[in-house]
Design an enzyme around this catalytic site. Sequence first.
Site, short mmCIF file in Angstrom:
data_model
loop_
_atom_site.label_atom_id
_atom_site.label_comp_id
_atom_site.label_asym_id
_atom_site.label_seq_id
_atom_site.Cartn_x
_atom_site.Cartn_y
_atom_site.Cartn_z
CG HIS A 88 -1.95 1.08 1.21
ND1 HIS A 88 -3.12 0.99 0.49
CD2 HIS A 88 -1.99 2.29 1.82
CE1 HIS A 88 -3.83 2.09 0.66
NE2 HIS A 88 -3.17 2.90 1.46
CE LYS A 113 -2.95 10.40 -3.67
NZ LYS A 113 -1.92 10.43 -2.61
CB SER A 128 -8.49 2.29 -2.25
OG SER A 128 -7.17 1.99 -1.82
CG HIS A 129 -9.82 3.64 4.02
ND1 HIS A 129 -10.36 3.74 5.28
CD2 HIS A 129 -8.47 3.72 4.21
CE1 HIS A 129 -9.39 3.87 6.18
NE2 HIS A 129 -8.24 3.87 5.55
CG HIS A 182 -8.75 -5.17 2.32
ND1 HIS A 182 -7.57 -5.89 2.27
CD2 HIS A 182 -9.42 -5.49 1.19
CE1 HIS A 182 -7.54 -6.61 1.16
NE2 HIS A 182 -8.65 -6.38 0.49
CD GLN A 185 -7.00 3.79 9.43
OE1 GLN A 185 -7.92 3.06 9.10
NE2 GLN A 185 -6.06 4.17 8.57
CD GLN A 197 -7.74 8.36 9.98
OE1 GLN A 197 -8.27 8.98 9.07
NE2 GLN A 197 -6.64 7.66 9.82
N GLY A 222 -2.56 9.45 -7.71
CA GLY A 222 -3.62 8.48 -7.48
C GLY A 222 -3.20 7.43 -6.49
CG ASN A 223 -4.71 4.28 -3.57
OD1 ASN A 223 -5.75 3.73 -3.28
ND2 ASN A 223 -3.57 4.00 -2.96
#
Length: 760
Positions: free
Chosen positions: A55, A100, A103-104, A106, A250, A324, A547-548
Amino acid sequence: MSTDSVRDAGATPEVEQPWAQLGLKEDEYARIREILGRRPTSSELAMYSVMWSEHCSYKSSKVHLRQFGEKAPASDALLVGMGENAGVVDVGGGWAVTFKVESHNHPSYVEPYQGAATGVGGIVRDILTMGARPVAVMDPLRFGPADAEDTRRVLPGVVAGVGGYGNCLGLPNIGGEVVFDPSYAGNPLVNALCVGVMRHEDVKLARATGAGNLVVLFGATTGGDGIGGVSVLASETFDEQRPTKRPSVQVGDPFMEKVLIECCLEVFAEDLVVGIQDLGGAGLSCATSELASAGDGGMRVALDRVPLRDPSLSPEEILMSESQERMCAVVEPSKVERFLEICAKWDVSATVIGEVTDGDRLEITWHGDLVVDVPPRSVAHEGPVYERPYARPGWQDALQADAPASLPRPADGDGLRDVLLRLVASPNLADKRWVTDQYDRYVLGGTVLAQPEDAGMVRIDEETGLGVALATDGNGRFAKLDPYAGAQLALAEAYRNVATAGATPLAVTNCLNFGSPEDPDVMWQFAEATRGLADACRELGVPVTGGNVSFYNQTGDVAILPTPVVGVLGTIDDVARRTPIGFGEEGQQVYLLGTTRDELAGSEWAHALHGHLGGLPPQVDLAAERTLAQILVNASRDGLVDAAHDLADGGLAQALVEACLRRGTGARIWLPDDLDPFVALFSESTARAVVAVPREEEVRFSDMCTARRFPFVRIGVTDGQGDDALLDVQGLFSVTIGELRAAHTGTFPRLFEQDVQPHA
């Protein structure tokens, strides 16, 4: 527990370490020992494990992502490109915009509410870190079958998390997607986009420069939530849901983030920071190593100064925590007092935890003991780079040969009417108001277009009306059939959506969601999609700004559909000239722009009504997309169209339904004589749009299309208003606006109304 210091590590090379449990491979652990000339301390091992995770390090994707730079088109607008927290583009008048998508995925399966909420929080901080005020968010979402039990668990929580966090921040949610497919069962995709606005001179960068400058940690205190999130959750395959994964998710506090935003903007306004980085994935490990790596010296940090909400945390846990609403700034000593004053004004905790040094090491102490002594670049930017093996899957040819030609197609008006009503009620095409009504779309007062429009649009300059439009798209079915073309089709649709709203496409961000990179089939899909996207960006003249990549999106050995989500940003000189999707006044002429072919492989008709996936996706025609965009933007600017809607999922039929429902206006439609009615209505050929042209502008509009040699044909006229008005496909069938609305809006409440749960 005694501290594992650098001195201890040098004296005890034989100590066994849990490198495999932390996600490292044996050769990676060996390389760490080679870099350091000794075994790593437990704190160093923690840092390398999270920063060398898939990641954070992009170790399987770097060799392919380089194409976005190597093939990038020349762009005068690009101010900050890939490599920073977010890209920045010049939009005119001294204004700059940063955007931008990330992803989150999982975390949102394990804890839907907090996973989605902290996904929004993280992307907002990325935008804030660039020096910009965040002004809007978007949320491309994908779930398993709409009627599946687990979807009824995950979707309401995700939607509540996106809405709860964004609404508390006071940021409008102006667009996104909600898509269902069996491949996402057990592995939903929760992608989040944010856009921010600043003046050119306000751009900030993530780097620690100037020996003697101080490192300040500010925002929320550090807890045990999110430990190992990027390595435990984001960088491995789900085999099953395990409660032990929950601590890796988180926990967000949007009210803390709201004051953090205002605090940062005041700090920026007084020019108090040399460099700044948010604490997202990998927490302090990332912030300290990346700031030092991008700077001109080293850094020394006293970890025991970090304010904790859990005093039992070990140094390793503090370094890995992804709590966070935290930021890390580099501040000149003469400005620290004022920096801390502003933080105190906003009731934001701020602590000097270290300083920039004139060396070349990142040194971290714990109660006086040196627990980290590493070259920062080896942690942040010189991790492993893999050229994963990949090959075209053996099943790809058979998949492409399995075209939907044998599927039954209706031959009469009643059959066509039935297909239309079933499709407009299908989960992927049905009205998403049940979702979007949970989001505030108009807070801040700058939103001029939002769901269900083709693109979201916000005004960024009150005086001139200057604005930006954004759209995200990505059809995983097309990418499964042909990943090279599928990525290009995702870009083409987002590009077309922005132009349909009247904005000129300018730049691209992407979130590339795929299965395991250790699977050669998946890696081939990724390599092809990346190549296709880079080639298409070059041809359309829109650079990728950042990006990601999200890998390991699969359950066991079942990967998701390859899903490159592409976001396109465009500019519009005056948002008053925007073009909505809905038909308005009666008596306007309806035109179809573009070429329609018999292209139904991977279509919503094949998927929703027949459960079929096979054949070749629609033809990519980037030259036609570019010409169509020019026509739509010029028509908007010159007032030649009252409405415009792109043709994509569901084809012409779906576009007409949505255009009629948006403002409650009917239409009489006659299909082109040279097309089979079924193909005319449901084909998903690209580079097409339907527009409503005022009668007095027909000649000018026709001349514009003719001059560009772009196909256009008049297919109808707007006619009637209210629920009794008709969408009348002449000679075939008619259906009232009321009946269309009932079919279109009933699906989501029926599926999810009972699953709404209150969240704190």
